[in-house]
Design an enzyme around this catalytic site. Sequence first.
Site, PDB file in Angstrom:
ATOM      1  N   ARG A  69       0.819  -1.220   0.000  1.00 13.26           N
ATOM      2  CA  ARG A  69       0.000   0.000   0.000  1.00 13.26           C
ATOM      3  C   ARG A  69       0.850   1.266   0.000  1.00 13.26           C
ATOM      4  NH1 ARG A  69      -5.520  -0.580   2.393  1.00 13.26           N
ATOM      5  NH2 ARG A  69      -6.165  -2.615   1.668  1.00 13.26           N
TER       6      ARG A  69
ATOM      7  N   ARG B  65      -3.187   6.773   1.072  1.00 13.39           N
ATOM      8  CA  ARG B  65      -3.678   7.976   1.752  1.00 13.39           C
ATOM      9  C   ARG B  65      -2.705   8.662   2.687  1.00 13.39           C
ATOM     10  NH1 ARG B  65      -8.800   4.870   3.651  1.00 13.39           N
ATOM     11  NH2 ARG B  65      -7.122   3.339   3.552  1.00 13.39           N
TER      12      ARG B  65
ATOM     13  N   ARG C  27      -6.881  12.053  -5.288  1.00 12.22           N
ATOM     14  CA  ARG C  27      -8.159  11.486  -4.842  1.00 12.22           C
ATOM     15  C   ARG C  27      -9.248  12.541  -4.649  1.00 12.22           C
ATOM     16  NH1 ARG C  27     -11.435   9.389  -3.507  1.00 12.22           N
ATOM     17  NH2 ARG C  27     -11.545   8.034  -1.682  1.00 12.22           N
TER      18      ARG C  27
ATOM     19  N   ASP D  80      -6.855  -2.308  -7.035  1.00 15.13           N
ATOM     20  CA  ASP D  80      -7.313  -2.962  -5.814  1.00 15.13           C
ATOM     21  C   ASP D  80      -7.562  -4.419  -6.123  1.00 15.13           C
ATOM     22  OD1 ASP D  80      -8.268  -2.098  -2.941  1.00 15.13           O
ATOM     23  OD2 ASP D  80      -9.580  -3.700  -3.628  1.00 15.13           O
TER      24      ASP D  80
ATOM     25  N   TYR E 146     -14.724 -11.264   0.675  1.00 15.49           N
ATOM     26  CA  TYR E 146     -15.404  -9.988   0.383  1.00 15.49           C
ATOM     27  C   TYR E 146     -16.713 -10.210  -0.372  1.00 15.49           C
ATOM     28  CZ  TYR E 146     -11.464  -7.450   2.248  1.00 15.49           C
ATOM     29  OH  TYR E 146     -10.511  -6.959   3.113  1.00 15.49           O
TER      30      TYR E 146
HETATM   31  O1  CP3 Z   1       0.120  -1.509  -2.453  1.00 13.32           O
HETATM   32  C1  CP3 Z   1      -0.162  -0.602  -3.230  1.00 13.32           C
HETATM   33  O2  CP3 Z   1       0.320   0.553  -3.135  1.00 13.32           O
HETATM   34  C2  CP3 Z   1      -1.065  -0.884  -4.418  1.00 13.32           C
HETATM   35  C3  CP3 Z   1      -2.446  -0.648  -4.210  1.00 13.32           C
HETATM   36  C4  CP3 Z   1      -3.322  -1.554  -3.368  1.00 13.32           C
HETATM   37  C5  CP3 Z   1      -4.508  -1.078  -2.761  1.00 13.32           C
HETATM   38  N1  CP3 Z   1      -5.163  -2.136  -2.212  1.00 13.32           N
HETATM   39  C6  CP3 Z   1      -4.956   0.317  -2.777  1.00 13.32           C
HETATM   40  C7  CP3 Z   1      -6.071   0.757  -1.936  1.00 13.32           C
HETATM   41  C8  CP3 Z   1      -3.246  -2.922  -3.114  1.00 13.32           C
HETATM   42  C9  CP3 Z   1      -2.164  -3.903  -3.478  1.00 13.32           C
HETATM   43  C10 CP3 Z   1      -4.421  -3.278  -2.387  1.00 13.32           C
HETATM   44  C11 CP3 Z   1      -4.735  -4.658  -1.971  1.00 13.32           C
HETATM   45  C12 CP3 Z   1      -5.927  -4.911  -1.160  1.00 13.32           C
HETATM   46  N2  CP3 Z   1      -7.145  -4.300  -1.213  1.00 13.32           N
HETATM   47  C13 CP3 Z   1      -6.020  -5.962  -0.207  1.00 13.32           C
HETATM   48  C14 CP3 Z   1      -4.932  -6.948   0.105  1.00 13.32           C
HETATM   49  C15 CP3 Z   1      -3.885  -6.426   0.981  1.00 13.32           C
HETATM   50  C16 CP3 Z   1      -4.331  -5.885   2.287  1.00 13.32           C
HETATM   51  O3  CP3 Z   1      -4.041  -4.721   2.531  1.00 13.32           O
HETATM   52  O4  CP3 Z   1      -4.919  -6.625   3.077  1.00 13.32           O
HETATM   53  C17 CP3 Z   1      -7.306  -5.908   0.343  1.00 13.32           C
HETATM   54  C18 CP3 Z   1      -7.852  -6.829   1.418  1.00 13.32           C
HETATM   55  C19 CP3 Z   1      -8.008  -4.867  -0.306  1.00 13.32           C
HETATM   56  C20 CP3 Z   1      -9.444  -4.487  -0.111  1.00 13.32           C
HETATM   57  C21 CP3 Z   1      -9.600  -3.096   0.295  1.00 13.32           C
HETATM   58  N3  CP3 Z   1      -9.347  -1.999  -0.504  1.00 13.32           N
HETATM   59  C22 CP3 Z   1     -10.044  -2.602   1.535  1.00 13.32           C
HETATM   60  C23 CP3 Z   1     -10.414  -3.470   2.725  1.00 13.32           C
HETATM   61  C24 CP3 Z   1     -10.079  -1.207   1.459  1.00 13.32           C
HETATM   62  C25 CP3 Z   1     -10.591  -0.237   2.478  1.00 13.32           C
HETATM   63  C26 CP3 Z   1      -9.757  -0.160   3.691  1.00 13.32           C
HETATM   64  C27 CP3 Z   1      -8.589   0.737   3.463  1.00 13.32           C
HETATM   65  O5  CP3 Z   1      -7.495   0.433   3.923  1.00 13.32           O
HETATM   66  O6  CP3 Z   1      -8.817   1.779   2.848  1.00 13.32           O
HETATM   67  C28 CP3 Z   1      -9.578  -0.851   0.168  1.00 13.32           C
HETATM   68  C29 CP3 Z   1      -9.401   0.507  -0.359  1.00 13.32           C
HETATM   69  C30 CP3 Z   1      -8.050   0.873  -0.876  1.00 13.32           C
HETATM   70  N4  CP3 Z   1      -7.214   0.079  -1.606  1.00 13.32           N
HETATM   71  C31 CP3 Z   1      -7.424   2.139  -0.720  1.00 13.32           C
HETATM   72  C32 CP3 Z   1      -6.194   2.085  -1.375  1.00 13.32           C
HETATM   73  C33 CP3 Z   1      -5.189   3.167  -1.524  1.00 13.32           C
HETATM   74  C34 CP3 Z   1      -8.042   3.341  -0.049  1.00 13.32           C
HETATM   75  C35 CP3 Z   1      -9.059   3.956  -0.930  1.00 13.32           C
HETATM   76  C36 CP3 Z   1      -9.118   5.467  -0.851  1.00 13.32           C
HETATM   77  O7  CP3 Z   1      -8.252   6.146  -1.431  1.00 13.32           O
HETATM   78  O8  CP3 Z   1     -10.070   5.957  -0.208  1.00 13.32           O
END
Ligand code: CP3
Length: 321
Positions: free
Chosen positions: A6, A10, A19, A55, A131
Site C-alpha cells: 500500500r 492515503r 483522490r 485494488d 469480500y
Molecule cells: O500496495 C499498493 O500501493 C497498491 C495498491 C493496493 C490497494 N489495495 C490500494 C487501496 C493494493 C495492493 C491493495 C490490496 C488490497 N485491497 C487488499 C490486500 C492487501 C491488504 O491490505 O490486506 C485488500 C484486502 C483490499 C481491499 C480493500 N481496498 C479494503 C479493505 C479497502 C478499504 C480499507 C482501506 O485500507 O482503505 C480498500 C481501499 C483501498 N485500496 C485504498 C487504497 C489506496 C483506499 C481507498 C481510498 O483512497 O479511499
Amino acid sequence: PIWVMRQAGRYLPEYQEVRSRMSFNELCRTPEAACEVTLQPIRRFGFDAAIMFSDILTPLAPMGADFDFSQGGPKLQKPIRSEDEIDALHTYAPEEGTDFVAAAIKLMKEGLGDKTPLIGFAGSPFTLATYLIEGGGSKDFHHLKTMLYSRPELLDRLMAKLTDQTLDYLKMQVEAGVDAVQLFDTWGGILHPADYARVVLPCVKRIMDGLKGSVPRIYFLKGSAPYLDLVTTLDVEALGMDWTMDMAKSLPLMEGYAVQGNLDPQALFGSHDEIRRRALEICTAGKAAPGHVFNLGHGITPPTPIDAVETLVETVQGFRR
Ligand code: CP3
C-alpha cells in the site's frame, strides 16, 4: 531492496490531492491517474520496486460484483451467497473486462524506466471470496464460515471460478509487462489448517503453477505462521511474512524461498531509533535467506508519518550499501 504494501495511498498528500478530484474506483480505472499514483512513492522515497495501483476487488466488477468504496471500506450491494448468485458471476477475458489495467501497466513501465521494477498483483481466490460472501470486510466471517460448514461444495464452486479468473488476470498483467506478481491472501489465515489445506492451498497452487516460468511469484499470506509446513509446499520464488513471525527462527523452515517482510506497520509510529533498530534486526536476519526483500508485514496505514517512512528507507538502503 525495499518496497511497502500500500505504498501508494492515503498517507501521501500527493495521493490525497489526486483522490480529491476522483473516486477510488475512477482512479483504479483511469490508466493515467493510476500511473501517476504508482510513481508518487517512487519519486518521494526511492523505493526499489513499484506496485501497480489498483485494488484486489477491481477485477471482480466485470464478473458482476462492483464494490462501492465511497463509505470507507468496500461494500457490495448484494453479497454472493446462493448457488444461483455464484453461477451468475461470469468469467470474462481480462483484456476486455480489465483492459484499463493492461493500459495502466504499459504507462507505468514507461514512467518507471529500467531502474525500478513493477509488481503486479491479484487477491487470492479465498480472500476475494470473503469480500464477495460477506459483502465487505468482516470480523468473524460468519457467512463464509456458514457456507464452509454447511455447503462446502458451494464455496468450492466459487473458489474454482475465482481461481480461473485470477490466473487469466495475472497472465494478462505479465503480458502487459509486470516484472513480478504478488498474490495477496489477507484472510487465508482464518481457517483451521486442514481447511486451509483443502480449500485455499490447491487454488493458490493452481494459480502459481500456471504462472511458472514467467516472472517471479510472491505469495503473501497474512497469518501464515501456523501454516508454514503447507505454504512451503508451493512452487513460488518468494513468500511474504507478517510481523508475527521471527525471521531468524522461521527461515530454517523456509529453505529455498526468498522472503519478503516483515516489520509491523504500527512500528512506524514508534521512535526513529526503534524503527532503525527493528529494521536492522530484520535486515540482518534476512541475510540467511537466498533473497530478502524488505517490506512491512501488512499494508501501511493512512496516519503513518512521512518521516518514519524516510527513516525506514534510509536504514534499509544504508544496510545494503
Ligand atoms: O500496495 C499498493 O500501493 C497498491 C495498491 C493496493 C490497494 N489495495 C490500494 C487501496 C493494493 C495492493 C491493495 C490490496 C488490497 N485491497 C487488499 C490486500 C492487501 C491488504 O491490505 O490486506 C485488500 C484486502 C483490499 C481491499 C480493500 N481496498 C479494503 C479493505 C479497502 C478499504 C480499507 C482501506 O485500507 O482503505 C480498500 C481501499 C483501498 N485500496 C485504498 C487504497 C489506496 C483506499 C481507498 C481510498 O483512497 O479511499
